[in-house]
Motif scaffolding. Sequence first.
Motif, PDB file in Angstrom:
ATOM      1  N   ASN A  25       0.829  -1.207   0.000  1.00 50.52           N
ATOM      2  CA  ASN A  25       0.000   0.000   0.000  1.00 50.52           C
ATOM      3  C   ASN A  25       0.861   1.252   0.000  1.00 50.52           C
ATOM      4  O   ASN A  25       1.852   1.341   0.736  1.00 50.52           O
ATOM      5  CB  ASN A  25      -0.895   0.034   1.243  1.00 50.52           C
ATOM      6  CG  ASN A  25      -2.029  -0.959   1.158  1.00 50.52           C
ATOM      7  OD1 ASN A  25      -3.097  -0.668   0.636  1.00 50.52           O
ATOM      8  ND2 ASN A  25      -1.792  -2.163   1.664  1.00 50.52           N
ATOM      9  N   THR A  26       0.460   2.213  -0.809  1.00 46.85           N
ATOM     10  CA  THR A  26       1.107   3.528  -0.823  1.00 46.85           C
ATOM     11  C   THR A  26       0.020   4.590  -0.667  1.00 46.85           C
ATOM     12  O   THR A  26      -0.883   4.671  -1.496  1.00 46.85           O
ATOM     13  CB  THR A  26       1.869   3.775  -2.141  1.00 46.85           C
ATOM     14  OG1 THR A  26       2.833   2.745  -2.335  1.00 46.85           O
ATOM     15  CG2 THR A  26       2.568   5.125  -2.101  1.00 46.85           C
ATOM     16  N   SER A  27       0.104   5.365   0.403  1.00 46.24           N
ATOM     17  CA  SER A  27      -0.836   6.467   0.605  1.00 46.24           C
ATOM     18  C   SER A  27      -0.193   7.747   0.081  1.00 46.24           C
ATOM     19  O   SER A  27       0.836   8.183   0.611  1.00 46.24           O
ATOM     20  CB  SER A  27      -1.180   6.622   2.093  1.00 46.24           C
ATOM     21  OG  SER A  27      -1.893   5.500   2.558  1.00 46.24           O
ATOM     22  N   PHE A  28      -0.776   8.312  -0.948  1.00 45.52           N
ATOM     23  CA  PHE A  28      -0.179   9.493  -1.569  1.00 45.52           C
ATOM     24  C   PHE A  28      -0.455  10.744  -0.742  1.00 45.52           C
ATOM     25  O   PHE A  28      -1.554  10.939  -0.218  1.00 45.52           O
ATOM     26  CB  PHE A  28      -0.722   9.679  -2.984  1.00 45.52           C
ATOM     27  CG  PHE A  28      -0.096   8.754  -3.990  1.00 45.52           C
ATOM     28  CD1 PHE A  28       1.146   9.048  -4.527  1.00 45.52           C
ATOM     29  CD2 PHE A  28      -0.727   7.583  -4.379  1.00 45.52           C
ATOM     30  CE1 PHE A  28       1.739   8.196  -5.454  1.00 45.52           C
ATOM     31  CE2 PHE A  28      -0.146   6.727  -5.293  1.00 45.52           C
ATOM     32  CZ  PHE A  28       1.091   7.037  -5.831  1.00 45.52           C
TER      33      PHE A  28
ATOM     34  N   PHE B 150      -2.697   2.131  -4.606  1.00 44.98           N
ATOM     35  CA  PHE B 150      -2.358   3.550  -4.551  1.00 44.98           C
ATOM     36  C   PHE B 150      -3.538   4.289  -3.930  1.00 44.98           C
ATOM     37  O   PHE B 150      -4.531   4.577  -4.601  1.00 44.98           O
ATOM     38  CB  PHE B 150      -2.079   4.099  -5.957  1.00 44.98           C
ATOM     39  CG  PHE B 150      -0.918   3.439  -6.650  1.00 44.98           C
ATOM     40  CD1 PHE B 150       0.211   3.063  -5.947  1.00 44.98           C
ATOM     41  CD2 PHE B 150      -0.966   3.184  -8.018  1.00 44.98           C
ATOM     42  CE1 PHE B 150       1.283   2.461  -6.586  1.00 44.98           C
ATOM     43  CE2 PHE B 150       0.099   2.579  -8.664  1.00 44.98           C
ATOM     44  CZ  PHE B 150       1.228   2.212  -7.944  1.00 44.98           C
ATOM     45  N   ASP B 151      -3.427   4.565  -2.643  1.00 42.10           N
ATOM     46  CA  ASP B 151      -4.528   5.183  -1.918  1.00 42.10           C
ATOM     47  C   ASP B 151      -4.538   6.696  -2.151  1.00 42.10           C
ATOM     48  O   ASP B 151      -3.514   7.352  -1.980  1.00 42.10           O
ATOM     49  CB  ASP B 151      -4.382   4.873  -0.421  1.00 42.10           C
ATOM     50  CG  ASP B 151      -5.655   5.118   0.355  1.00 42.10           C
ATOM     51  OD1 ASP B 151      -6.733   5.157  -0.263  1.00 42.10           O
ATOM     52  OD2 ASP B 151      -5.578   5.271   1.583  1.00 42.10           O
ATOM     53  N   GLU B 152      -5.711   7.221  -2.517  1.00 46.58           N
ATOM     54  CA  GLU B 152      -5.876   8.649  -2.837  1.00 46.58           C
ATOM     55  C   GLU B 152      -4.874   9.071  -3.912  1.00 46.58           C
ATOM     56  O   GLU B 152      -4.094  10.012  -3.741  1.00 46.58           O
ATOM     57  CB  GLU B 152      -5.732   9.520  -1.574  1.00 46.58           C
ATOM     58  CG  GLU B 152      -6.700   9.165  -0.472  1.00 46.58           C
ATOM     59  CD  GLU B 152      -8.167   9.225  -0.898  1.00 46.58           C
ATOM     60  OE1 GLU B 152      -8.471   9.892  -1.899  1.00 46.58           O
ATOM     61  OE2 GLU B 152      -8.993   8.581  -0.240  1.00 46.58           O
ATOM     62  N   ILE B 153      -4.925   8.382  -5.026  1.00 52.26           N
ATOM     63  CA  ILE B 153      -3.973   8.619  -6.117  1.00 52.26           C
ATOM     64  C   ILE B 153      -4.094  10.025  -6.690  1.00 52.26           C
ATOM     65  O   ILE B 153      -3.144  10.557  -7.270  1.00 52.26           O
ATOM     66  CB  ILE B 153      -4.159   7.556  -7.223  1.00 52.26           C
ATOM     67  CG1 ILE B 153      -2.983   7.575  -8.201  1.00 52.26           C
ATOM     68  CG2 ILE B 153      -5.493   7.724  -7.931  1.00 52.26           C
ATOM     69  CD1 ILE B 153      -3.006   6.433  -9.196  1.00 52.26           C
TER      70      ILE B 153
END
Length: 313
Positions: A90-93, A132-135
């Motif tokens: 997971n990657t939170s932008f 991609f969280d909140e891309i």
Amino acid sequence: MGIINNLINQKVNDKLIEEALYFKQYYKLEDNLQHRISNSINYFYGKEIWEMAIASILEGENILLSGPKATGKNLLADNLSQLFGRPQWNTSFHINTDSTTLIGTDTFIDNEVKLRRGSVYECAIHGGFGVFDEINMAKNDAIAVLHSALDHRRVIDVPGYERINLHPATRFIGTMNYEYVGTKELNEALVSRFMVIDIPAVEDEKLMLILQNEFPDANQEKLTQFAGIFLDLQLKSENGEISSKSIDLRGLIGSLRTIRRGLNPELAINMGITGKTFDVYEKEIVGDIIRTRISSKWGTEDIFPEINLKVSL
């Protein structure tokens, strides 16, 4: 109830379920990555959404889950990882997310410069599902490095290191909420690399399925009133009377959990719902809605009648 039984109960296409299970069996996974597979006990509800997501992933597509707050985008991403048996990164932008966060950065290890791999690098080589969280909060330079990974080329060029070919099971899942402050419109080049699934606002029937699955021991009539709070607030927000801050399904579920633990319902709902907005005028509106649904005389035993029975036994 496992995720397969849940999909069957939702009447998701049998062929898609079978092919997802074949995908899981075909792409074997190392034991040291098993812990990265989501193991949620909660499930996303929406037959057509499920079918679109499964079909896209089976065809090698990346998907973008778009929709308002509290519609289950992240839950669906977790469930997909679980269904296909793939590890998840997971990657939170946010404003400080850049290309090195995704691909990796040089670091000094054992007296030599080595690449410390980022989430996208790890996902690419292990056949994971990258979320991609909140891309739509991402900076342009962070997204630009992903273009070759997201399109037909399926490669990542790491300057000074190597060219990485994506594992055939690798997929990327973007989520975006177009109501949040700090978000922006995605450019065409990025959107064209995803299959876009628009997730609608939660409706009465779907919300009750979620709450009943989470709280099978609750009084159903009382549970309906808690669902009504969420739906009333959602309608107020859609009409522009309040913001979306108090429309928090996680907060509603958290409130019910603390009530089951023994907390006074008014205090619980204040923590989970009312407290999410800091505007005094909005708090009054939210409070009025709650008071029309929840009696100040209710206690834990009114909402979870089996609790006292268990204690007495």
